[in-house]
Design a protein around this motif. Sequence first.
Motif, short mmCIF file in Angstrom:
data_model
loop_
_atom_site.label_atom_id
_atom_site.label_comp_id
_atom_site.label_asym_id
_atom_site.label_seq_id
_atom_site.Cartn_x
_atom_site.Cartn_y
_atom_site.Cartn_z
N MET A 198 16.32 40.92 -16.14
CA MET A 198 16.28 42.18 -16.89
C MET A 198 14.92 42.82 -16.76
SD MET A 198 16.85 42.93 -20.99
CE MET A 198 18.61 43.27 -20.88
N ARG A 199 14.89 44.12 -16.54
CA ARG A 199 13.63 44.85 -16.48
C ARG A 199 12.95 44.83 -17.85
NH1 ARG A 199 12.92 49.45 -12.82
NH2 ARG A 199 12.12 50.49 -14.68
N LEU A 200 11.64 44.80 -17.85
CA LEU A 200 10.92 44.74 -19.11
C LEU A 200 11.11 46.00 -19.95
CD1 LEU A 200 7.53 43.06 -18.10
CD2 LEU A 200 9.46 42.04 -19.32
N ASP A 201 11.21 47.16 -19.31
CA ASP A 201 11.41 48.37 -20.10
C ASP A 201 12.77 48.36 -20.78
OD1 ASP A 201 12.68 48.63 -17.66
OD2 ASP A 201 11.92 50.64 -17.23
N GLU A 202 13.76 47.74 -20.15
CA GLU A 202 15.06 47.60 -20.80
C GLU A 202 14.98 46.61 -21.96
OE1 GLU A 202 17.65 46.43 -17.66
OE2 GLU A 202 17.66 48.40 -16.70
N THR A 215 8.49 35.58 0.11
CA THR A 215 8.64 36.78 0.92
C THR A 215 7.28 37.18 1.47
OG1 THR A 215 8.31 38.25 -0.98
CG2 THR A 215 10.58 37.52 -0.53
N SER A 216 7.19 38.40 1.95
CA SER A 216 5.93 38.90 2.48
C SER A 216 5.01 39.34 1.35
CB SER A 216 6.17 40.09 3.41
OG SER A 216 6.66 41.19 2.67
N GLU A 217 3.72 39.45 1.66
CA GLU A 217 2.77 39.93 0.67
C GLU A 217 3.13 41.34 0.20
OE1 GLU A 217 -1.55 41.17 1.49
OE2 GLU A 217 -1.72 39.10 0.74
N GLU A 218 3.60 42.16 1.12
CA GLU A 218 3.98 43.53 0.76
C GLU A 218 5.08 43.52 -0.29
OE1 GLU A 218 5.70 47.61 2.91
OE2 GLU A 218 5.48 45.74 4.05
N VAL A 219 6.08 42.67 -0.10
CA VAL A 219 7.19 42.58 -1.05
C VAL A 219 6.70 42.04 -2.39
CG1 VAL A 219 9.39 41.43 -1.55
CG2 VAL A 219 8.96 42.38 0.72
N ARG A 220 5.85 41.00 -2.36
CA ARG A 220 5.35 40.40 -3.60
C ARG A 220 4.55 41.41 -4.41
NH1 ARG A 220 4.55 36.03 -0.23
NH2 ARG A 220 2.33 36.49 0.14
N PHE A 221 3.67 42.12 -3.75
CA PHE A 221 2.82 43.06 -4.47
C PHE A 221 3.64 44.24 -4.99
CE2 PHE A 221 -1.36 41.72 -2.16
CZ PHE A 221 -1.25 40.47 -2.76
N ALA A 222 4.66 44.65 -4.26
CA ALA A 222 5.53 45.72 -4.75
C ALA A 222 6.28 45.27 -6.01
CB ALA A 222 6.52 46.13 -3.66
N GLU A 223 6.75 44.03 -6.00
CA GLU A 223 7.41 43.48 -7.19
C GLU A 223 6.44 43.43 -8.36
OE1 GLU A 223 10.38 40.83 -9.33
OE2 GLU A 223 10.50 42.35 -7.77
N ALA A 224 5.21 42.99 -8.11
CA ALA A 224 4.21 42.92 -9.17
C ALA A 224 3.93 44.29 -9.76
CB ALA A 224 2.93 42.29 -8.64
N ARG A 225 3.79 45.29 -8.90
CA ARG A 225 3.55 46.65 -9.40
C ARG A 225 4.72 47.14 -10.24
NH1 ARG A 225 0.80 47.39 -4.29
NH2 ARG A 225 2.81 47.87 -3.31
N ALA A 226 5.94 46.82 -9.81
CA ALA A 226 7.13 47.25 -10.56
C ALA A 226 7.17 46.59 -11.93
CB ALA A 226 8.39 46.92 -9.76
N VAL A 227 6.80 45.31 -12.00
CA VAL A 227 6.79 44.61 -13.28
C VAL A 227 5.72 45.19 -14.20
CG1 VAL A 227 6.26 42.38 -14.36
CG2 VAL A 227 7.83 42.49 -12.43
N LEU A 228 4.55 45.49 -13.65
CA LEU A 228 3.50 46.11 -14.45
C LEU A 228 3.95 47.46 -14.99
CD1 LEU A 228 0.34 45.32 -12.29
CD2 LEU A 228 0.91 44.33 -14.51
N ALA A 229 4.61 48.24 -14.16
CA ALA A 229 5.08 49.55 -14.60
C ALA A 229 6.14 49.42 -15.69
CB ALA A 229 5.64 50.33 -13.41
N ALA A 230 7.04 48.46 -15.54
CA ALA A 230 8.11 48.28 -16.52
C ALA A 230 7.56 47.79 -17.86
CB ALA A 230 9.15 47.30 -16.00
N VAL A 246 1.95 40.09 -20.97
CA VAL A 246 1.41 38.98 -20.20
C VAL A 246 2.32 38.78 -18.99
CG1 VAL A 246 0.96 36.49 -20.18
CG2 VAL A 246 0.38 37.86 -22.20
N VAL A 247 1.75 38.89 -17.81
CA VAL A 247 2.55 38.74 -16.59
C VAL A 247 2.85 37.27 -16.35
CG1 VAL A 247 2.67 39.18 -14.11
CG2 VAL A 247 1.51 40.82 -15.61
N ASN A 248 4.07 37.00 -15.96
CA ASN A 248 4.51 35.65 -15.63
C ASN A 248 5.65 35.78 -14.64
OD1 ASN A 248 5.22 32.76 -15.89
ND2 ASN A 248 4.05 32.86 -17.79
N LEU A 249 6.17 34.66 -14.21
CA LEU A 249 7.38 34.66 -13.40
C LEU A 249 8.60 34.73 -14.31
CD1 LEU A 249 6.48 31.83 -10.85
CD2 LEU A 249 6.29 34.30 -10.52
N GLY A 250 9.74 35.02 -13.70
CA GLY A 250 10.98 35.03 -14.47
C GLY A 250 11.50 33.64 -14.74
N HIS A 251 10.84 32.63 -14.20
CA HIS A 251 11.10 31.21 -14.49
C HIS A 251 9.92 30.45 -13.92
CE1 HIS A 251 14.35 27.81 -14.78
NE2 HIS A 251 13.41 27.72 -15.69
#
Length: 346
Positions: free
Chosen positions: A270-274, A296-311, A319-324
């Motif tokens: 689930m997205r954090l904003d939801e 995955t690639s660094e590009e994919v990881r960093f894009a995911e991280a940015r999306a989580v920060l935005a959400a 507090v940033v963490n993994l989903g598990h």
Amino acid sequence: MSDAPLLRHLRGERGESEDTSAPVWFMRQAGRSLPEYREARGTTAMLDACVTPALAAEITVQPVRRHHVDAGIFFSDIVVPARLAGLGVEIRPGVGPVFDHPIRTAADVDALPKLGDDYEAALDPIREAVGLTVAELGTTPLIGFAGAPFTVASYMVEGGPSRDHLRTRALMRTEPETWHRLASWVAELSGRFLRAQVLAGASAVQLFDSWVGALGADLYREAVLPHSAEVLGAVADLPVPRIHFGVGAAHLLRPMHEAGATVVGVDHRMRLDEALEILPEGTPVQGNIDPAVLFTSEEVRFAEARAVLAAGAGASGHVVNLGHGVPPETDPQVLTDLVAFLHAQR
């Protein structure tokens, strides 16, 4: 310590001043993904390592040293309190926690050890390990850890890992009194385990419910929420944030918060904003990078991280963490680089 970025976010005090990057730590950051963990533990059995103070402290600190995460999570396992109380349990390689004698009847519950002074004395190695860890961490906070009553009791009923928890869910319905007595016993077990960690120096706690996503909301409220509330209530009088996290529990975020959490962990489904739309206004959140992006690639990881920060940007604290948890096959350098990237974001 109270001004540590992680604690400010956990208290919902996200600032707009000098440091606005989200703090980060990873569930299961101390463990099999680290070569220094494998070297330190050697042939020591997992549960023995958890109750060997110097070794548990060293393992807890290792990922902070390597990755520069913003918190240590106390190295333990959800079945450690049961072992300290006298139950026969081991972690079998490739299997997980296995109990010698499953608890499935009222007579089995009657035979559970009484949690008196003996159990309090059995917690001494935990207190010592926390004290050693806090001294080593310095200004980096330590998060205390315990398993939630549903998941721990499920292991006890099933006898070990289960994919569907059928025996547990059946017991909850057919013998609710037996279930409540078992869950209450586990709640006291975990609550006293958490409290010992806080009094020894932990600055926050996390109650981890890895199997709770198997339940519907009604059954959770009736059969689980009161017992999770008992655990979190054991430290409610102490000035520490209380994180509650469940796997596959997006439909349970509100009642898990009602159990006494001050922070809610959200997995990657689930997205954090939801999640913020579901939770009471002002609730800090923790999460929720998909662990799969570690492969995955660094590009994919960093894009995911940015999306989580935005959400999570609308939260009072994030507090940033993994989903598990960190998968054991993870390249440690990937985590180190991900932490550095997150710390560089403003």
